[in-house]
Design a protein around this motif. Sequence first.
Motif: not given
Ligand code: PLP
Length: 399
Positions: A8, A69-70, A74, A101, A103, A150, A152, A183, A186, A209-210
């Motif tokens: 995760s 990236c995630g 977000n 998260h 973010s 979901a 993390n 989001d 995960q 990367h997940k």
């Molecule tokens: N949202 C969730 C639920 C996450 O678990 C993560 C990273 O662990 C992120 C957003 C951020 O993603 P990224 O690492 O690609 O910035």
Amino acid sequence: MSIYFDNSATTKVRQEVVDAMMPYLMEEFGNPSSIHSFGRNSHKAISHARKQVADLLGCSPTEIYFSPCGTMSNNVAILGRARFVKANGLGQHLITTQIEHPSVLGPSKLLEAEGWKVTYLPVCGEGFLNPEDLRKAITKETSIISVMWANNEIGTVQPIAELGQVVMEEAAKHGTEIFFHTDAVQASAKVLIDLSSAQGVSALSISGHKFHAPKGIGGLFLRKGVNIMPITFGGGQEKALLPGTEGLANVVALGKAAELARLDLEECCSRLKELAQYLIAELSQIEGVQITGTRDLDRRLPGHVSITVENAEGEALVMQLDMKGVCASSASACHSGVIEPSHVLSALQLPCSRTKGSLRLSLGRYNTKEECDKAVEVMRAVFRPKPASKKTLTAGASK
Ligand code: PLP
């Protein structure tokens, strides 16, 4: 050999993904915006990746935007929609949950500081948002809702399609337009996501990367006809919503990882569920161990096991396990000598004696039953209850 149970946090890049991306670092390195043959080939590769990601999510390629990236996805979704809301004089009420998260919580707090009303909805002890709680929180001023697909830390999978239905019903009742973001960093490539049926979802974030693509590539789904405004400015790439020269090889990698994940999603999911079930059964028998999140594995990320160990410290557990070859993570961190649970564990309202010793084991496609056996053996030894020290006994007795 170490046992990697921290999928995760991030995953190993798949060999097929490396093979797919390599040519785009070497021979096919053109800027996708160039009009010569190098550029056109790169542009074609990006279009192909867009289709691969769209196929994973059940949407149209025109609804997919690549991001770094995630976290960026977000931020762009929430702050970009907030710009649109402000520019159009819509209601400034945002609803999210207490277990998002950072973010998502970060941009939410920024908007709150700028005068928005922000509702942070609580979740139940297993980490689920009750759709009726969401319904009650929506007013005619609500314009943005963000609920993670979901979690993390505790692996809880929210009923996003059902929540989206509630959002659509309430928006229709109030005669408003509500932007519902999720989001899915995960969840994507681990649980089935079909945006053609989850019509209530306006936007969704993913991160490569997940699911076995490299770090540094993400994606944003934005439903056709839904408006957001850019929060960064540049050369107009990604329809000017996420400008900047595309990370070509990473985009190709994301597409390939999405395609591969889709091929055996169900099979991989059920294998990981079995491994998680086995781990949960074994770990539950160890004195002082309790599962966090739900035991209903159909409502939990496949391969995700989160526990608390009574009277233990999360970071210390991670270090002890690491020394014995098991890589896991904890949601309890030590700040200035005080062990504090994460905001997610706090939202579950667990007693402090439990939240201090949190541990997450997140399995991925490369993990095996043999690794689970070995890890259980290691954990049995590490979690052994420690006899209370004399000092603790004296201190306890004086209270
Ligand atoms: N949202 C969730 C639920 C996450 O678990 C993560 C990273 O662990 C992120 C957003 C951020 O993603 P990224 O690492 O690609 O910035």
